[in-house]
Design an enzyme around this catalytic site. Structure first.
Site, PDB file in Angstrom:
ATOM      1  N   LYS A   1      35.837 -32.378  49.162  1.00 51.52           N
ATOM      2  CA  LYS A   1      34.335 -32.335  49.347  1.00 51.52           C
ATOM      3  C   LYS A   1      33.815 -32.844  50.390  1.00 51.52           C
ATOM      4  CE  LYS A   1      33.838 -31.266  44.180  1.00 51.52           C
ATOM      5  NZ  LYS A   1      33.761 -31.852  42.981  1.00 51.52           N
TER       6      LYS A   1
ATOM      7  N   ASP B   1      25.320 -29.265  41.039  1.00 55.70           N
ATOM      8  CA  ASP B   1      26.470 -28.783  39.811  1.00 55.70           C
ATOM      9  C   ASP B   1      25.772 -27.976  38.735  1.00 55.70           C
ATOM     10  OD1 ASP B   1      28.848 -29.454  40.084  1.00 55.70           O
ATOM     11  OD2 ASP B   1      28.775 -31.746  38.960  1.00 55.70           O
TER      12      ASP B   1
ATOM     13  N   GLN C   1      31.314 -36.736  39.985  1.00 51.65           N
ATOM     14  CA  GLN C   1      32.670 -35.971  39.412  1.00 51.65           C
ATOM     15  C   GLN C   1      32.847 -36.224  38.215  1.00 51.65           C
ATOM     16  OE1 GLN C   1      34.300 -34.164  41.736  1.00 51.65           O
ATOM     17  NE2 GLN C   1      35.971 -33.451  40.179  1.00 51.65           N
TER      18      GLN C   1
HETATM   19  N1  GUN Z   1      35.372 -31.731  37.930  1.00 50.75           N
HETATM   20  C1  GUN Z   1      36.186 -30.733  37.957  1.00 50.75           C
HETATM   21  N2  GUN Z   1      35.407 -29.454  38.659  1.00 50.75           N
HETATM   22  C2  GUN Z   1      34.109 -30.173  38.873  1.00 50.75           C
HETATM   23  C3  GUN Z   1      32.789 -29.669  39.085  1.00 50.75           C
HETATM   24  O1  GUN Z   1      32.481 -28.539  39.541  1.00 50.75           O
HETATM   25  N3  GUN Z   1      31.922 -30.499  39.228  1.00 50.75           N
HETATM   26  C4  GUN Z   1      31.876 -31.918  38.746  1.00 50.75           C
HETATM   27  N4  GUN Z   1      30.896 -32.703  38.760  1.00 50.75           N
HETATM   28  N5  GUN Z   1      33.088 -32.449  38.440  1.00 50.75           N
HETATM   29  C5  GUN Z   1      34.281 -31.450  38.057  1.00 50.75           C
END
Ligand code: GUN
Length: 294
Positions: free
Chosen positions: A54, A121, A98
């Protein structure tokens, strides 16, 4: 017949390039640099890989990237203090915590603390509720990616029969809402559903998001259907190594489906690209600029 392989890698690269163009434009025309803050608690290896990706891709798109790494035993109050600071920070337009979080932290409380305007998100109840109500919302990135991949095959999803297998807050539930917004007819299936093969047999669009390796068999599919595989499962091989497989038995499905996403190289690539889209959209909305062209 062999199914067309939907190239998530190429579609994601194209989307990232379009985001970068729009970021350059808002910088030039409005002096605005969209910024994304990612919070990682602890050192789960898979989460560390995602967070690094990211960070790299956010910077590559010309946006500001702020990484916050907190120890696995961080107090919830300290995490909430950081989120409050990011909510107030004018350089931050998107906040992502996350998941999964370590067990001592209450995920719902943490997500509820994020400013919905910065919730890239799409997990805050304000955004989930807006999406369910058919109103404009920041929507979760993986389901957004699934819709874009489907539309690379079908320009309109109107009237199509879709089945979503899985009902998580991050994928299944929001995907159902996005499909409804596209005027698809949606069946929501899950671990307690009866006769999944029969439900799949009626579906023009199959979305597998259960986290069970190769659960969806080729014989379940309607010939010519489009299959979007959200699963990323690591399984042992006969040679004592491991490999990644999806929730769909890929080789079997190839002979029946009309189009299918591979694992890896399908949905996974789209999630971060859609996170960049959401950050750009959030930045424009916060600054009351017109919605960007992606
Ligand atoms: N963990 C796995 N996929 C995601 C996601 O799309 N967002 C977040 N915040 N955590 C994740």
């Amino acid at each position: 017949m062999t199914a067309r392989i939907i190239d998530g890698k190429a579609i994601a690269a194209d989307l990232r390039a379009r985001v970068a163009e729009e970021v350059a434009r808002v910088k030039r025309e409005n002096g605005l640099t969209p910024g994304l803050a990612v919070v990682l608690v602890g050192n789960d290896p898979a989460s560390e890989v995602y967070v690094r990706s990211k960070h790299t891709q956010t910077q590559a798109a010309g946006m500001a990237s702020f990484e916050h790494k907190l120890p696995a035993d961080v107090a919830q109050a300290d995490l909430l203090t950081l989120i409050a600071k990011l909510n107030r920070d004018p350089a931050v337009h998107g906040i992502l915590v996350q998941l999964p979080l370590p067990k001592h932290l209450h995920t719902e409380t943490v997500i509820n603390a994020i400013d919905p305007a910065k919730d890239v998100d799409g997990l805050h109840p304000a955004n989930a509720g807006r999406l369910a109500g058919g109103f404009a919302a920041l929507s979760p990135c993986t389901p957004l990616g699934c819709i874009i991949l489907t539309k690379s095959v079908h320009s309109s999803l109107e009237g199509m029969n879709a089945i979503v297998i899985g009902r998580s807050n991050l994928v299944g539930r929001p995907l159902v809402q996005l499909l409804l917004n596209e005027n698809a007819t949606v069946t929501i299936a899950h671990s307690r559903s009866r006769d999944l093969p029969k439900l799949c047999a009626q579906a023009d669009l199959v979305y597998a998001a259960v986290g069970k390796p190769e659960m969806v068999r080729g014989s379940w599919l309607k010939p010519g259907s489009t299959v979007i595989d959200v699963g990323i499962n690591r399984i042992p091989t006969a040679e004592g190594k491991t490999k990644l497989v999806g929730d769909v038995a890929f080789q079997e499905a190839l002979g029946v489906a009309g189009a299918i996403t591979p694992v890896p190289g399908g949905v996974g690539q789209m999630t971060v690209a859609c996170l960049l889209v959401n950050t750009l959209r959030a930045a424009c909305a916060i600054h009351k600029l017109p919605a960007p062209g992606v």
